[in-house]
Enzyme design. Structure first.
Site, PDB file in Angstrom:
ATOM      1  N   ARG A 322       0.825  -1.214   0.000  1.00  0.00           N
ATOM      2  CA  ARG A 322       0.000   0.000   0.000  1.00  0.00           C
ATOM      3  C   ARG A 322       0.854   1.257   0.000  1.00  0.00           C
ATOM      4  NH1 ARG A 322      -2.696  -4.351   1.893  1.00  0.00           N
ATOM      5  NH2 ARG A 322      -4.975  -4.372   1.937  1.00  0.00           N
ATOM      6  N   GLY A 390      -1.268 -12.057  -4.641  1.00  0.00           N
ATOM      7  CA  GLY A 390      -2.710 -11.819  -4.737  1.00  0.00           C
ATOM      8  C   GLY A 390      -3.061 -10.385  -4.375  1.00  0.00           C
ATOM      9  N   SER A 464     -12.894  -9.986   3.285  1.00  0.00           N
ATOM     10  CA  SER A 464     -11.640  -9.881   2.536  1.00  0.00           C
ATOM     11  C   SER A 464     -11.149  -8.442   2.473  1.00  0.00           C
ATOM     12  CB  SER A 464     -11.831 -10.415   1.116  1.00  0.00           C
ATOM     13  OG  SER A 464     -10.723 -10.038   0.328  1.00  0.00           O
ATOM     14  N   GLN A 466      -8.612  -7.590   0.780  1.00  0.00           N
ATOM     15  CA  GLN A 466      -8.188  -7.308  -0.597  1.00  0.00           C
ATOM     16  C   GLN A 466      -9.361  -6.785  -1.427  1.00  0.00           C
ATOM     17  OE1 GLN A 466      -6.305 -10.911  -1.964  1.00  0.00           O
ATOM     18  NE2 GLN A 466      -4.458 -10.512  -0.762  1.00  0.00           N
ATOM     19  N   ASP A 612      -3.767 -15.293   7.841  1.00  0.00           N
ATOM     20  CA  ASP A 612      -2.528 -15.799   7.238  1.00  0.00           C
ATOM     21  C   ASP A 612      -1.723 -16.673   8.198  1.00  0.00           C
ATOM     22  OD1 ASP A 612      -3.093 -14.527   4.881  1.00  0.00           O
ATOM     23  OD2 ASP A 612      -1.950 -12.727   5.375  1.00  0.00           O
ATOM     24  N   LYS A 639      -5.995 -19.575  -0.757  1.00  0.00           N
ATOM     25  CA  LYS A 639      -4.792 -18.753  -0.570  1.00  0.00           C
ATOM     26  C   LYS A 639      -3.732 -19.222  -1.575  1.00  0.00           C
ATOM     27  CE  LYS A 639      -6.393 -16.146   2.654  1.00  0.00           C
ATOM     28  NZ  LYS A 639      -6.597 -14.723   2.412  1.00  0.00           N
ATOM     29  N   ARG A 684       4.099 -19.724   3.325  1.00  0.00           N
ATOM     30  CA  ARG A 684       3.749 -19.871   4.746  1.00  0.00           C
ATOM     31  C   ARG A 684       3.706 -21.348   5.168  1.00  0.00           C
ATOM     32  NH1 ARG A 684       3.167 -14.654   5.991  1.00  0.00           N
ATOM     33  NH2 ARG A 684       1.985 -13.337   4.550  1.00  0.00           N
TER      34      ARG A 684
HETATM   35  C1  S3P Z   1      -4.205  -9.109   2.484  1.00  0.00           C
HETATM   36  C2  S3P Z   1      -5.440  -9.598   2.797  1.00  0.00           C
HETATM   37  C3  S3P Z   1      -5.701 -11.015   3.088  1.00  0.00           C
HETATM   38  C4  S3P Z   1      -4.419 -11.775   3.365  1.00  0.00           C
HETATM   39  C5  S3P Z   1      -3.338 -11.454   2.385  1.00  0.00           C
HETATM   40  C6  S3P Z   1      -3.013  -9.975   2.439  1.00  0.00           C
HETATM   41  C7  S3P Z   1      -4.067  -7.676   2.206  1.00  0.00           C
HETATM   42  O1  S3P Z   1      -6.331 -11.606   1.974  1.00  0.00           O
HETATM   43  O2  S3P Z   1      -4.655 -13.164   3.362  1.00  0.00           O
HETATM   44  O3  S3P Z   1      -2.157 -12.182   2.689  1.00  0.00           O
HETATM   45  O4  S3P Z   1      -2.929  -7.166   2.199  1.00  0.00           O
HETATM   46  O5  S3P Z   1      -5.082  -7.019   2.002  1.00  0.00           O
HETATM   47  P1  S3P Z   1      -7.924 -11.599   1.787  1.00  0.00           P
HETATM   48  O6  S3P Z   1      -8.339 -10.218   1.612  1.00  0.00           O
HETATM   49  O7  S3P Z   1      -8.163 -12.425   0.561  1.00  0.00           O
HETATM   50  O8  S3P Z   1      -8.462 -12.243   3.015  1.00  0.00           O
END
Ligand code: S3P
Length: 731
Positions: A322, A390, A464, A466, A612, A639, A684
């Site tokens: 970010r 991701g 989520s 993300q 995580d 994941k 992980r």
């Molecule tokens: C993350 C959100 C999580 C986490 C990932 C990092 C992020 O995923 O598992 O390692 O930085 O926003 P999800 O939003 O899919 O839960």
């Protein structure tokens, strides 16, 4: 596949083709053709068993051959076509290995009028500095690229047969047109050879006392290795492809002039920017294209040990992503400290460089980001490759949906299998245009819809961060309000950092709202250590008797501290010391001392707050007294790997009673044994099984650990330093 394969020119390449065909049983017999002056080489080829027979008359060599491979230098191909022309057969497939294709097409046109439809042009991208049949090997083409350049009249079945032939030899076959092939090869092969020859020629003539060569370090050797290649062959290749090469030489000259100018003007910032771009671009190419050929990493862990001492684990991955995203979109210069120098965060950094943002660093975790403003990103020239990350892909999809340019997001095998509909569907509801595969996975083809997105009020079906962050970033470019409601609290770094950059975001209960009204003002960011990386040590010290560890400067944002809560419920001894707020995020030192653990039912509301950390929490459960049950964690199945299945499989191999369920796992604590487990390329999982070694009663081998570099490259060194006997093997 063939009855009689005829190889014209049995040198390094031709000999290696003959060997590979024999090794894989691709032809009943393999014969060679050469000129009178090649007789010594042909005799050697026969003696070495590379070919069954050889001929000095072309007519005899090709008689009855169902496949003829022309493996002579490009400059001689026209004369070979002329020799073959009287005996050219409709029932034979002809192919070549020339490294320039336009010249082969012209040669065929001159000899035959039109290029015959049973001539399949191909180029194996493989070679060695040595030449002659003695240098030939069975596996020269294994895992090497091979390009087929069909013409509009090339027979499909002939092309397929040649493609199959090369695939059997182990090559990775691509198909492209002749012009494209020659342009690509000019840049990736011919120009580098010219530069290596030119440099050695220049220095060699200057260096009468052989000083330079005497003191040359490995950099010079690596760079000039290809100047040891056959000069005749390279003269011919460069002449044959001069139309593509000359403009590239001109561009190289301009680039060197630019660097000369920067040196003269002492512009170290620009110089650094060029070198830094090249450095990360090279790493990215290696990861992207050689990932599946690169070395595999295995961790060998000896049982036992304790974790003792003090450590600072690397920067938080979520915040690192970010910081680059918002720093790039800000007005002014943002300084970042504690940036995570690992592949995932570097993938985001590269993506923004590809969109024209100048970013200095990382140097010791420090970045200087020259923000381009909310509307200042430029169209990337190529697809944005996001590796295993991701977070990069999902957050960028939101940001890019509202830009004035199109973009394509790609990733590695794991990322290309992860669900993207969770972001594309709400984005499409906002007016975005994004194409995915039928399964809803990457590549994502995003058509920029600047000024056309509309805010939505979205209730997320899953917890989520993300998805939430993706929509907030899209909301910065949408008309009206964009609101996201989460079913359970998820990490809120995006909201906090937006506020840190003075961008208005409104939070009411579980709903966050953003609009396009606002600008980001550059700021300084201090990224704390990643609690997700600290988690391996929190569990390790909790399960290994005698452990006593202090983890410094760890981010303890309440949306991330589920791991501490769960471990404490299990009886862990973790103290949170020296709590403070750094750059809008709570930070503390964590003191953890061994304590016997007990099994628990993990409260579902803690799941998103420790999402995580479950792989390593499963290891804690395996060491606890009694049963631990996790439910409500179906997200773990999507994941970097299916973390429920992969952890259950591995724990069972180690003798632990671990039963996977649809949305969690039931683990009966007991003894951890030894064995060979695989991480399925999930960082992980690899680190979690390493930690299991602290309580195992026999060695554990963990396969496929290269991806630890995506989040925690220092793991293997740090864990060793603190007391675990881990050896990292590359093969
Ligand atoms: C993350 C959100 C999580 C986490 C990932 C990092 C992020 O995923 O598992 O390692 O930085 O926003 P999800 O939003 O899919 O839960």
């Amino acid at each position: 596949m063939f009855n009689r394969l005829c190889v014209i020119g049995v040198g390094l390449i031709g000999g290696s083709i003959a060997r590979a065909a024999r090794q894989h049983g691709l032809s009943k017999s393999v014969v060679g053709y050469g000129r009178q002056q090649d007789i010594h080489n042909l005799e050697t080829a026969k003696r070495l068993g590379v070919i069954d027979e050889f001929y000095l008359q072309i007519e005899d060599a090709v008689k009855g051959a169902d496949c003829v491979v022309i493996a002579t230098p490009v400059a001689s191909i026209e004369s070979i076509f002329a020799l073959l022309e009287p005996f050219w057969s409709e029932h034979t497939i002809y192919t070549d290995v020339g490294s320039t294709k336009g010249s082969v097409v012209s040669a065929a046109q001159r000899v035959f009028g039109v290029v015959p439809d049973n001539l399949v042009l191909a180029h194996p991208i493989a070679g060695a500095e040595r030449s002659g049949v003695e240098a030939s090997v069975d596996d020269l083409f294994l895992n090497k690229r091979l390009i087929i350049t069909p013409l509009s009249n090339t027979r499909t079945e002939a092309m397929h047969k040649i493609q199959c032939f090369w695939e059997w030899c182990g090559s990775l076959v691509s198909v492209m047109d002749v012009k494209h092939h020659d342009a690509v090869l000019a840049a990736t092969s011919h120009l580098p050879h010219i530069l290596a020859f030119a440099l050695v020629d220049m220095l060699g003539h200057k260096d009468e006392k052989s000083e330079i060569f005497k003191y040359a370090a490995s950099g010079f050797r690596d760079f000039t290795r290809i100047a040891s290649s056959d000069p005749t062959m390279w003269r011919d290749i460069c002449s044959a492809n001069k139309n593509e090469i000359i403009p590239l030489i001109q561009q190289t000259r301009e680039q060197l002039d630019k660097i000369q100018c920067l040196l003269e003007n002492e512009d170290s910032q620009q110089l650094f920017a060029i070198f830094a771009y090249a450095n990360t671009a090279r790493q990215r190419f290696l990861n992207q294209f050689e990932g599946n050929m690169s070395k595999s990493i295995t961790f060998q862990v000896q049982p036992g040990g304790t974790l003792q001492g003090e450590a600072r684990v690397p920067g938080d991955k979520s915040m690192s992503h970010r910081s680059v995203m918002l720093g790039s979109l800000a007005e002014g210069v943002t300084h970042v400290k504690g940036f995570l120098e690992a592949e995932d965060a570097l993938a985001t950094l590269q993506a923004f460089r590809d969109m024209g943002v100048e970013i200095e660093g990382p140097v010791n975790g420090c970045l200087t980001i020259h923000g381009v403003g909310k509307h200042g990103l430029k169209a990337p020239k190529n697809e944005l490759y996001l590796g295993n990350s991701g977070t990069s892909m999902r957050l960028l999809s939101g940001l890019l949906a509202g830009q004035s340019f199109n973009s394509v997001l790609t990733g590695d095998k794991s990322l290309s299998g992860r669900p993207m509909k969770r972001v594309t569907e709400p984005l499409v509801a906002m007016g975005a245009e994004i194409k995915t595969t039928e399964k809803g996975t990457a590549p994502l083809y995003i058509t920029g819809k600047a000024g056309q997105l509309k805010g939505i009020d979205y209730v997320m079906p899953m917890a989520s961060a993300q998805v939430k962050s993706c929509l907030l970033l899209a909301g910065m470019y949408a008309e009206g309000e964009t609101s996201v409601t989460e079913p359970a609290p998820t990490r809120d770094h995006t909201e906090r950092m937006l506020s840190g950059f003075c961008y208005p975001v409104k939070k009411q209960g579980s709903k966050v709202t953003i609009t396009a009204k606002g600008d980001l003002k550059a700021t300084d960011i201090d990224v704390p250590s990643d609690i997700s990386s600290a988690a391996f040590f929190l569990v390790g010290a909790s399960i290994a008797p005698g452990s006593d560890l202090l983890l410094k400067h760890v981010g303890i944002n309440p949306t991330r501290t589920g791991v501490i809560d769960i471990l404490r419920l299990m009886g862990a001894n973790i103290e949170v010391l020296n709590e403070r707020v750094v750059g809008g995020e709570p930070v503390a030192d964590l003191h953890v001392v061994y304590s016997p653990l007990k099994g628990i039912d993990i409260p579902e509301e803690l799941v998103p707050l420790a999402i995580d950390e479950f792989p390593v929490l499963f290891v804690a459960a395996a060491c606890a007294k009694g049963q631990t049950r996790l439910s409500g964690a179906e997200e773990l199945r999507v994941k970097e790997s299916d973390r429920i299945q992969v952890m259950a499989d591995g724990l069972q191999i180690l003798g632990v009673d671990a039963q996977p369920t649809v949305d969690g796992m039931i683990i009966q604590g007991g003894t951890i044994g030894g064995g060979v487990v695989t991480s399925h390329g999930d960082h992980r999982i690899a680190m979690s099984f390493s930690i299991a070694g602290l309580r195992a009663n026999a060695p554990i081998t963990i396969l496929d650990c290269a991806n630890v570099n995506t989040s925690f490259p220092e793991f293997k060194d740090l864990v060793k330093q603190l007391g675990l006997a881990l050896v990292c093997e590359e093969s």
